[in-house]
Write a protein that holds these residues in place. Structure first.
Motif, short mmCIF file in Angstrom:
data_model
loop_
_atom_site.label_atom_id
_atom_site.label_comp_id
_atom_site.label_asym_id
_atom_site.label_seq_id
_atom_site.Cartn_x
_atom_site.Cartn_y
_atom_site.Cartn_z
N ASP A 1 4.30 44.53 -10.08
CA ASP A 1 5.71 44.94 -10.19
C ASP A 1 6.64 43.98 -9.44
N ILE A 2 6.27 42.71 -9.37
CA ILE A 2 7.08 41.70 -8.70
C ILE A 2 8.03 41.05 -9.69
N ASN A 3 9.29 40.95 -9.30
CA ASN A 3 10.29 40.22 -10.07
C ASN A 3 10.22 38.76 -9.62
N PRO A 4 9.76 37.84 -10.47
CA PRO A 4 9.56 36.46 -10.02
C PRO A 4 10.84 35.74 -9.66
N SER A 5 11.95 36.10 -10.29
CA SER A 5 13.23 35.48 -9.93
C SER A 5 13.66 35.89 -8.53
N ALA A 6 13.56 37.19 -8.24
CA ALA A 6 13.94 37.68 -6.92
C ALA A 6 13.02 37.12 -5.84
N SER A 7 11.72 37.07 -6.12
CA SER A 7 10.80 36.56 -5.10
C SER A 7 10.99 35.07 -4.87
N LEU A 8 11.32 34.31 -5.92
CA LEU A 8 11.59 32.88 -5.73
C LEU A 8 12.83 32.67 -4.87
N ARG A 9 13.87 33.48 -5.11
CA ARG A 9 15.07 33.36 -4.28
C ARG A 9 14.74 33.57 -2.80
N GLU A 10 13.91 34.57 -2.53
CA GLU A 10 13.53 34.86 -1.15
C GLU A 10 12.71 33.71 -0.56
N VAL A 11 11.78 33.18 -1.35
CA VAL A 11 10.96 32.07 -0.86
C VAL A 11 11.82 30.84 -0.58
N VAL A 12 12.71 30.52 -1.50
CA VAL A 12 13.56 29.33 -1.33
C VAL A 12 14.48 29.50 -0.12
N ALA A 13 14.98 30.69 0.10
CA ALA A 13 15.82 30.94 1.27
C ALA A 13 15.04 30.71 2.56
N ARG A 14 13.77 31.11 2.58
CA ARG A 14 12.94 30.87 3.77
C ARG A 14 12.63 29.38 3.93
N ILE A 15 12.36 28.71 2.82
CA ILE A 15 12.09 27.27 2.86
C ILE A 15 13.27 26.53 3.48
N ALA A 16 14.47 26.93 3.12
CA ALA A 16 15.68 26.26 3.64
C ALA A 16 15.75 26.31 5.16
N GLN A 17 15.14 27.34 5.77
CA GLN A 17 15.16 27.48 7.23
C GLN A 17 14.13 26.59 7.92
#
Length: 247
Positions: free
Chosen positions: A26-42
């Motif tokens: 039940d994972i939304n891949p668009s939402a999870s990618l946004r979260e991953v990319v936001a963490r990568i930016a840090q």
């Protein structure tokens, strides 16, 4: 590039044309990618590597979604990419026309990184033998640097259900890794899990998916491990350190 640099690998986004659609667990891949990319930016990357399966449905919208998420992240480090078996090669080429795409890329006086192209037959893959021969020749000549090889599929089995979605011709790649002595790292995606194996003197690193993770079991399974990415800090004289981050 500085003497020491931070490479961040992410992989297997499986984006859909429908940004609200969910997949396994039940994972939304668009939402999870946004979260991953936001963490990568840090994590202050110097270079980013996307190792295939950007799309989950071969749609042009899935690649547009990646571009939108990337632009919104405001990450300024170069993004290097290669396609996976779920990607439409034409759409992948168009999506990355204005981004740096990976072939052979000298990072600094100590490190270089190389894409090893594949062709795909459904979930299986075949390494291009001509490209592999050219890469072998290059590695034998350029002895001053340590080299990172990147492809989508893993080069060896791990005795789990994903092994059936393997490379058809891993033997030539094994022979290359055993012949050269300046390839400490091989990076791949495809398996939706972080794991470490070894061939000769080369450490093989798999990257978690930015969406659902596969279970490392004999039969099909989905893990409850969250989405993630891999950090690889490359240091002078061929030294390196890696961590996996889960979101």
């Amino acid at each position: 590039m500085p003497e020491s640099l931070r490479l961040i690998q992410f992989s297997d986004c499986h984006l859909f044309a429908d940004g609200d659609k969910t997949g396994y667990a039940d994972i939304n891949p668009s939402a999870s990618l946004r979260e991953v990319v936001a963490r990568i930016a840090q994590d202050s990357p110097d270079l980013l590597l996307l190792t295939g399966d950007i799309s989950g449905d071969y749609s042009v919208e899935s690649y547009q979604r990646l571009q939108s998420i990337w632009q919104q992240s405001k990450i300024v480090a170069p993004l290097l990419s290669l396609p996976g078996n779920h990607d439409d090669i034409g759409l992948w080429q168009t999506a990355f026309a204005e981004m740096q795409t990976l072939s052979s890329h000298i990072l600094n006086e100590f490190w270089a990184i190389h894409r090893l192209p594949s062709t795909f037959d459904r979930a299986n893959g075949r390494v291009c033998e001509t490209a592999l021969r050219r890469l072998t020749e290059h590695l034998l000549v350029d002895q001053q640097r340590q080299h990172i090889v990147v492809l989508h599929h893993p080069p060896q089995d791990s005795f789990v259900w994903m092994d059936k979605h393997r490379l058809f011709n891993p033997e030539s790649l094994h022979a290359m890794l055993k012949r050269v002595n300046n390839t400490p790292l091989l990076l791949h995606g495809h398996v939706h899990t972080a794991r470490t194996t070894k061939i000769a003197n080369t450490t093989i690193l798999a990257c978690p998916s930015t969406c659902w993770q596969w279970g490392n079991t004999p039969d099909f399974s989905v893990s409850d491990t969250p989405p993630g990415y891999r950090i690889i800090d490359l240091q002078p004289q061929g030294k390196w350190h890696t961590d996996v981050v889960y979101c």
